[in-house]
Design a protein around this motif. Sequence first.
Motif, PDB file in Angstrom:
ATOM      1  N   MET A   1       0.792  -1.221   0.000  1.00  0.00           N
ATOM      2  CA  MET A   1       0.000   0.000   0.000  1.00  0.00           C
ATOM      3  C   MET A   1       0.829   1.278   0.000  1.00  0.00           C
ATOM      4  O   MET A   1       0.309   2.338  -0.279  1.00  0.00           O
ATOM      5  N   TYR A   2       2.120   1.192   0.275  1.00  0.00           N
ATOM      6  CA  TYR A   2       2.936   2.401   0.272  1.00  0.00           C
ATOM      7  C   TYR A   2       3.032   2.935  -1.152  1.00  0.00           C
ATOM      8  O   TYR A   2       3.570   2.283  -2.047  1.00  0.00           O
ATOM      9  N   GLY A   3       2.479   4.102  -1.362  1.00  0.00           N
ATOM     10  CA  GLY A   3       2.499   4.703  -2.683  1.00  0.00           C
ATOM     11  C   GLY A   3       1.655   3.942  -3.688  1.00  0.00           C
ATOM     12  O   GLY A   3       1.940   3.966  -4.876  1.00  0.00           O
TER      13      GLY A   3
ATOM     14  N   GLY B   1      -2.551  -6.112   3.865  1.00  0.00           N
ATOM     15  CA  GLY B   1      -3.527  -5.852   4.915  1.00  0.00           C
ATOM     16  C   GLY B   1      -4.171  -4.486   4.841  1.00  0.00           C
ATOM     17  O   GLY B   1      -5.155  -4.235   5.512  1.00  0.00           O
ATOM     18  N   ILE B   2      -3.627  -3.599   4.033  1.00  0.00           N
ATOM     19  CA  ILE B   2      -4.273  -2.306   3.837  1.00  0.00           C
ATOM     20  C   ILE B   2      -4.522  -2.178   2.343  1.00  0.00           C
ATOM     21  O   ILE B   2      -3.607  -1.995   1.551  1.00  0.00           O
TER      22      ILE B   2
ATOM     23  N   ASN C   1      -8.079  -8.171   5.165  1.00  0.00           N
ATOM     24  CA  ASN C   1      -7.450  -9.431   5.549  1.00  0.00           C
ATOM     25  C   ASN C   1      -8.165 -10.633   4.967  1.00  0.00           C
ATOM     26  O   ASN C   1      -7.847 -11.766   5.312  1.00  0.00           O
ATOM     27  N   ASP C   2      -9.127 -10.386   4.089  1.00  0.00           N
ATOM     28  CA  ASP C   2      -9.870 -11.498   3.524  1.00  0.00           C
ATOM     29  C   ASP C   2      -8.958 -12.312   2.604  1.00  0.00           C
ATOM     30  O   ASP C   2      -8.049 -11.773   1.971  1.00  0.00           O
TER      31      ASP C   2
ATOM     32  N   MET D   1       1.037  -9.753   7.794  1.00  0.00           N
ATOM     33  CA  MET D   1      -0.162  -8.926   7.854  1.00  0.00           C
ATOM     34  C   MET D   1       0.180  -7.559   8.438  1.00  0.00           C
ATOM     35  O   MET D   1       0.701  -7.458   9.542  1.00  0.00           O
ATOM     36  N   HIS D   2      -0.160  -6.519   7.704  1.00  0.00           N
ATOM     37  CA  HIS D   2       0.118  -5.142   8.081  1.00  0.00           C
ATOM     38  C   HIS D   2      -0.840  -4.657   9.176  1.00  0.00           C
ATOM     39  O   HIS D   2      -0.419  -4.076  10.169  1.00  0.00           O
ATOM     40  N   ARG D   3      -2.100  -4.851   8.974  1.00  0.00           N
ATOM     41  CA  ARG D   3      -3.141  -4.496   9.937  1.00  0.00           C
ATOM     42  C   ARG D   3      -4.190  -5.601   9.928  1.00  0.00           C
ATOM     43  O   ARG D   3      -4.337  -6.320   8.959  1.00  0.00           O
TER      44      ARG D   3
END
Length: 170
Positions: free
Chosen positions: A35-37, A63-64, A78-79, A104-106
């Motif tokens: 998800m970064y950028g 995760g995001i 997270n699905d 997993m990020h979040r």
Amino acid sequence: MCGHMPVNAGSTSGTWSISAAYGQTDEALIDTADMYGVGANEEFLAPFVAAHRDEIILATKFGIGYRADDPAYRAIRNDPGYLRTAVEASPPRLNVEVIGLYYMHRRDPVIPLAESVGAMAELVRASLFSRDVERSVVGAAAEPGVAFVPYSPLGGGFLTGSFSDADKEL
């Protein structure tokens, strides 16, 4: 459809906070996220990873969720479907075949943790060719609370394409 928890859509550049905010860094561990950028961070890191592949451990996370058509959109995802999509997208952006650490990020509390962990376990089963260390070392390390980092986590070359047949070549 899964319930997706919105998150702050702050902007990032490079590998988020690799040199600030979290204290001292480890130059041997390159940690990024899809998800970064909106995936651009992994692409940005690809030339560095290629030049230093034997010197680093590459970690990325899922995760995001994000949408390329809406840079402000962020949702905790997270699905299992998202996990499969994310794990297939990161290696090409990073220009690698194997990610050293994927996590997993979040966590979205709407998605049962067993579903997320089960999907991650499927990834492990798809690439893991030996579980000997789990029987002999992991339990002993866990008792006193010691972390275990396996020697040769990429299978001594098996997962990087150096070997094609574990039974014959290892």
